[in-house]
Design an enzyme around this catalytic site. Structure first.
Site, short mmCIF file in Angstrom:
data_model
loop_
_atom_site.label_atom_id
_atom_site.label_comp_id
_atom_site.label_asym_id
_atom_site.label_seq_id
_atom_site.Cartn_x
_atom_site.Cartn_y
_atom_site.Cartn_z
N TYR A 153 0.86 -1.69 0.22
CA TYR A 153 0.22 -0.24 0.31
C TYR A 153 0.74 1.73 -0.02
O TYR A 153 0.72 1.96 -1.12
CB TYR A 153 -0.78 0.01 1.60
N GLU A 160 1.92 6.35 -6.98
CA GLU A 160 1.02 7.42 -7.46
C GLU A 160 0.97 8.85 -7.56
O GLU A 160 1.14 9.97 -7.92
CB GLU A 160 -0.48 7.16 -7.10
#
Length: 231
Positions: A153, A160
């Site tokens: 994660y 991102e």
């Protein structure tokens, strides 16, 4: 011969058949998504072996990657609808509105970072859902589902954010998706500022997703007997 209304009302409704049909439909859905992410994983490995480098691997999996985030439907998977919805929207946005739209960032290492994190996460996730639905869940998959996210994660979010950051100069230079005044609608929109706001939104939203999974891990793997049990 047609049945009368009275006769028709006496025909038993077989709930077991309908439940089995629903379960098989969901199972096919999970298996389809698992297959799509496996295609991406194989594409990455094949491209790396062919090129001998991890640079520019995005081009080898661009088409399947553009489809996968659209297939993840909140409410179908047994997860929080709000958190799943945020995850899906962020992936669709990053795939189409950033990486696909700003071609200059597609060769960035950060793209490979989030693509790898997404791919491993989703292969584990849909393996978990598929085997759970079959009532034959190996403990290794359960453990991976509630352990690998600890690294994957943050890895995905880092990729991102770095990709959005890399896109900012090109968006500012070209005015991509921006609307300036004057226009007949008397409306303006600055996509550059919008991307910055998207990056800031990760600050309150990502911890919620991450600590939700931490709580789930304690709930599922927290008991000593769970560690010794192989399903």
């Amino acid at each position: 011969a047609k049945l009368s209304r009275t006769q028709h009302s006496k025909i038993p409704f077989n709930k077991d058949i309908n439940l089995k049909f629903f379960a098989m439909t969901i199972l096919r859905f999970f298996f389809t998504l698992l297959s799509r992410w496996l295609v991406i994983a194989v594409g990455l490995v094949r491209a790396y072996l062919a090129r001998g480098s991890y640079h520019g691997l995005y081009y080898s999996i661009e088409k399947p990657l553009n489809v996968c985030p659209l297939c993840h439907i909140p409410g179908i998977v047994p997860s929080s609808v709000v958190l799943t919805g945020f995850q899906v929207m962020s992936r669709v946005f990053l795939t189409w509105a950033v990486t696909h739209s700003v071609r200059e960032v597609q060769s960035e290492d950060s793209v490979l970072l989030f693509v790898t994190a997404w791919t491993v996460t989703e292969i584990i996730r849909y393996s978990f859902y598929t085997f759970s639905l079959l009532n034959h869940l190996p403990y290794l998959i359960k453990w991976a589902r509630y352990t690998f996210f600890i690294v994957l994660y943050p890895m995905g979010v880092t990729g991102e954010l770095l990709t959005i950051y890399a896109a900012l100069p090109y968006v500012q230079k070209t005015g991509l998706y921006s609307v300036t005044l004057p226009n007949k609608y008397n409306f303006s929109f600055d996509y550059y500022t919008f991307l910055i706001l998207i990056m800031i939104s990760y600050i309150p939203l990502f911890p919620q997703l991450y600590f939700h999974m931490i709580r789930q891990r304690k709930k599922v793997l927290g008991h000593v007997e769970d560690y010794s049990k192989v399903e």
